[in-house]
Design an enzyme around this catalytic site. Structure first.
Site, PDB file in Angstrom:
ATOM      1  N   HIS A   1      21.649  11.774  92.881  1.00 60.10           N
ATOM      2  CA  HIS A   1      20.757  10.619  92.775  1.00 60.10           C
ATOM      3  C   HIS A   1      19.633  10.683  93.791  1.00 60.10           C
ATOM      4  O   HIS A   1      19.810  11.091  94.930  1.00 60.10           O
ATOM      5  CB  HIS A   1      21.526   9.298  92.838  1.00 60.10           C
ATOM      6  CG  HIS A   1      22.234   8.978  94.113  1.00 60.10           C
ATOM      7  ND1 HIS A   1      21.621   8.313  95.157  1.00 60.10           N
ATOM      8  CD2 HIS A   1      23.512   9.181  94.503  1.00 60.10           C
ATOM      9  CE1 HIS A   1      22.495   8.119  96.134  1.00 60.10           C
ATOM     10  NE2 HIS A   1      23.642   8.641  95.768  1.00 60.10           N
TER      11      HIS A   1
ATOM     12  N   ASP B   1      23.167  10.687 101.899  1.00 62.66           N
ATOM     13  CA  ASP B   1      23.506   9.952 100.675  1.00 62.66           C
ATOM     14  C   ASP B   1      22.243   9.487  99.969  1.00 62.66           C
ATOM     15  O   ASP B   1      21.744   8.406 100.254  1.00 62.66           O
ATOM     16  CB  ASP B   1      24.383   8.756 101.031  1.00 62.66           C
ATOM     17  CG  ASP B   1      24.842   7.985  99.814  1.00 62.66           C
ATOM     18  OD1 ASP B   1      24.760   8.529  98.694  1.00 62.66           O
ATOM     19  OD2 ASP B   1      25.279   6.836  99.970  1.00 62.66           O
TER      20      ASP B   1
ATOM     21  N   GLU C   1      21.117   4.802  91.376  1.00 65.07           N
ATOM     22  CA  GLU C   1      22.568   4.972  91.569  1.00 65.07           C
ATOM     23  C   GLU C   1      23.114   3.914  92.511  1.00 65.07           C
ATOM     24  O   GLU C   1      24.195   3.351  92.283  1.00 65.07           O
ATOM     25  CB  GLU C   1      22.858   6.376  92.111  1.00 65.07           C
ATOM     26  CG  GLU C   1      24.336   6.754  92.114  1.00 65.07           C
ATOM     27  CD  GLU C   1      25.095   6.363  93.386  1.00 65.07           C
ATOM     28  OE1 GLU C   1      26.332   6.550  93.432  1.00 65.07           O
ATOM     29  OE2 GLU C   1      24.463   5.867  94.333  1.00 65.07           O
ATOM     30  N   GLU C   2      22.380   3.658  93.589  1.00 62.23           N
ATOM     31  CA  GLU C   2      22.866   2.721  94.596  1.00 62.23           C
ATOM     32  C   GLU C   2      22.902   1.276  94.099  1.00 62.23           C
ATOM     33  O   GLU C   2      23.555   0.427  94.695  1.00 62.23           O
ATOM     34  CB  GLU C   2      22.010   2.813  95.869  1.00 62.23           C
ATOM     35  CG  GLU C   2      22.052   4.161  96.577  1.00 62.23           C
ATOM     36  CD  GLU C   2      23.380   4.459  97.233  1.00 62.23           C
ATOM     37  OE1 GLU C   2      24.347   3.688  97.046  1.00 62.23           O
ATOM     38  OE2 GLU C   2      23.470   5.483  97.936  1.00 62.23           O
TER      39      GLU C   2
ATOM     40  N   ASP D   1      27.232  14.329  95.076  1.00 60.58           N
ATOM     41  CA  ASP D   1      26.823  13.152  95.845  1.00 60.58           C
ATOM     42  C   ASP D   1      27.424  13.246  97.244  1.00 60.58           C
ATOM     43  O   ASP D   1      28.641  13.188  97.403  1.00 60.58           O
ATOM     44  CB  ASP D   1      27.326  11.896  95.126  1.00 60.58           C
ATOM     45  CG  ASP D   1      26.722  10.617  95.657  1.00 60.58           C
ATOM     46  OD1 ASP D   1      26.051  10.661  96.696  1.00 60.58           O
ATOM     47  OD2 ASP D   1      26.935   9.565  95.029  1.00 60.58           O
TER      48      ASP D   1
ATOM     49  N   HIS E   1      25.190   4.421 104.518  1.00 56.56           N
ATOM     50  CA  HIS E   1      24.396   3.251 104.141  1.00 56.56           C
ATOM     51  C   HIS E   1      23.799   2.538 105.349  1.00 56.56           C
ATOM     52  O   HIS E   1      23.695   1.314 105.378  1.00 56.56           O
ATOM     53  CB  HIS E   1      25.240   2.282 103.303  1.00 56.56           C
ATOM     54  CG  HIS E   1      25.489   2.777 101.919  1.00 56.56           C
ATOM     55  ND1 HIS E   1      26.282   2.116 101.007  1.00 56.56           N
ATOM     56  CD2 HIS E   1      25.056   3.902 101.274  1.00 56.56           C
ATOM     57  CE1 HIS E   1      26.318   2.792  99.873  1.00 56.56           C
ATOM     58  NE2 HIS E   1      25.580   3.883 100.019  1.00 56.56           N
TER      59      HIS E   1
END
Length: 507
Positions: free
Chosen positions: A280, A292, A324-325, A353, A447
């Site tokens: 992604h 990520d 994606e997130e 991923d 994140h």
């Protein structure tokens, strides 16, 4: 191809794509009869792996971080979240890198509408306490007027999956709903239809609860998740007949924007038997997302670049998913809009991923043929065989819907992949297997703003990029020992096993 670097705004991609007069999700040109590209040697896994260098990977990572910094004026920090300048430039970068590879690939864009949400402030008070575990659900609407609302807490019957579970006196009050069976979005919608001003969904065990309401509904109400530990004393009071007043406040926004997937497919190779892999292109809003999933996106670019030195017998299709997130939006859209005959041409899908978590473990999705479409287990075993051939340890992780393989499995396409870990805790056994530090997250910057270039482990990223190259080379050369495609086999079994849709719990 449509080169995004030539487009001033990402919002114009939809118009450009429409001018191509071809179905979205399909190649832009007819595939030639010959399956091999020019006079290049047939793909060889060891040779392809030998071209992968950690120096090139990190050069790309530095470039990607620079693109994330273009969002600083808009967000106050680097990010590549969909809708940001950083994500727009990420798409430009990927498209221009594929463009540089000449006519080895044909590529196309797939614009789609994406729902994204932001939560600015929130607070939940239950009686006299402010539970620390209270967490607004993703894609929750705000409370009325984006102001605090007040109402007594009402315990919903059973698990709140039927309208009859919601008491008649719920109007103007806050629904208190147990997690289980149906989706969080369904519970919030039923609470709203019953007149609730907000909803609190509490976990069935002591842990915290963070999830998503999914596709927005006009009946959704401001919704929190709550740990079972914090919910326990409240449930006791409500069952004893005590009144528990509550205050709920969420300041949030849910918007629909336009974004796009990017797809590149080899001109050579049998178009009826396609190897597909994806990563992604977006990050979360909180940070630049270099691990990520910058690591996965750049791994695909590196492999795609060196694949051009070879010819292939089966076509290879690379995908960079957007959204994606926000809940696997791009990959969902891609598979959902595939005609059945195009679906059948994809022999397998491989998801990449987070390839270089700093406190990594070599993780293989435990995809089995018993629950997943036939071929998923053979793909899993291919990863295992490669790690073992290199004398490397590995561990199995749940195949539970947390990344972009989800839509493929649900639609009958065999799938699998590898990862290096997110917010999970490394065990003592894994410390002995892989090094690093037990008790810490696999990615301590998961994140967060610190997911920058320094957050990627060079060893893990190089090893896994070589394995991705091996996975491409293996199936680009032959599907002789791989099961034939079946129609939608095991999708229902898989769905029963999954609790996630991307990073969010959905039920």
């Amino acid at each position: 191809m449509v080169g995004l670097s030539r487009l001033p705004l990402i919002a114009t991609i939809a118009a450009v794509s429409a001018q191509l007069q071809r179905p979205l999700g399909s190649p832009s040109e007819d595939v030639p009869d010959t399956y091999q590209t020019g006079n290049k040697p047939l793909i060889d896994t060891e040779l392809l792996q030998s071209h992968i260098s950690v120096e090139s990977l990190f050069e790309r990572a530095e470039a990607l971080y620079g693109l994330a910094k273009s969002s600083e004026e808009q967000f106050g920090h680097p990010t590549r979240v969909i809708g940001s300048e950083g994500h727009r430039r990420t798409l430009e970068y990927v498209a221009s890198e594929i463009d540089r590879l000449g006519d080895y690939y044909k590529s196309w864009t797939q614009p789609f509408p994406a729902v994204m949400g932001q939560i600015f402030q929130s607070r939940l008070v239950l009686g006299q306490s402010v539970p620390e575990s209270a967490s607004p659900m993703s894609l929750t609407p705000p409370t009325a007027g984006k102001e605090p609302v007040y109402g007594d807490l009402v315990l919903v019957n059973n698990q709140g999956c039927d309208a009859s579970d919601y008491p008649e006196d719920l109007s103007g009050k806050v629904a208190f709903v147990k997690r289980g069976t149906c989706s969080f979005g369904a519970k919030s919608e039923l609470a709203g239809k019953a007149g609730a001003i907000a909803a609190v969904i509490f976990n069935s065990n002591a842990d915290g609860l963070s999830g998503t309401l999914g596709v927005p509904s006009p009946y959704h109400v401001a919704t929190f998740g709550l740990s079972g530990e914090d919910a326990g004393p409240v449930i006791e009071k409500l069952k004893a007949g005590d009144v528990v007043d509550s205050t709920a406040f969420i300041d949030s926004v849910v918007n629909t924007i336009n974004t796009t997937n990017l797809i590149a497919q080899t001109v050579g190779g049998d178009p009826e038997n396609c190897v597909m892999l994806g990563a992604h292109s977006d990050s979360v809003g909180e940070g630049p997302g270099i691990n990520d999933d910058g690591s996965g996106s750049l791994t695909l670019l590196e492999v795609a670049t060196h694949l051009t030195k070879f010819s292939v017998k089966n076509c290879v299709r690379f995908a960079w998913w957007a959204g994606e997130e926000e809940g696997l939006l791009g990959s969902d859209y891609y598979v959902d809009t595939l005609p059945e005959d195009e679906n059948q041409k994809i022999r397998l899908f491989m998801d990449y991923d987070m390839m270089g978590s700093p406190n990594f473990a070599y993780q293989v999705y435990n995809a089995t043929n018993a629950v997943n479409p036939t071929g998923s287990e053979q793909l899993r075993d291919m990863y295992v065989d490669w790690y073992e051939s290199k004398g490397l340890n590995y561990t199995f992780i749940p195949f539970d819907g947390r990344s972009d393989y989800d839509a493929f499995i649900r639609n009958g396409i065999p799938g699998g992949g590898i990862a290096t870990g997110a917010e999970g805790i490394k065990t003592k056994e894994e410390e002995l297997m892989f090094g690093g530090k037990a008790g810490d997250w696999y990615d301590p910057c998961y994140h967060q703003l610190c997911d920058d270039v320094s957050n990627v482990n060079a060893t893990a990223w190089l090893i896994n990029t070589q394995l991705v190259a091996h996975s491409v080379a293996t199936f680009a050369a032959s599907f002789d020992d791989f099961p034939k495609r079946e129609t939608a086999k095991a999708a229902e079994l898989y769905e029963q096993e999954t609790l996630y849709h991307g990073r969010y719990l959905v039920r």
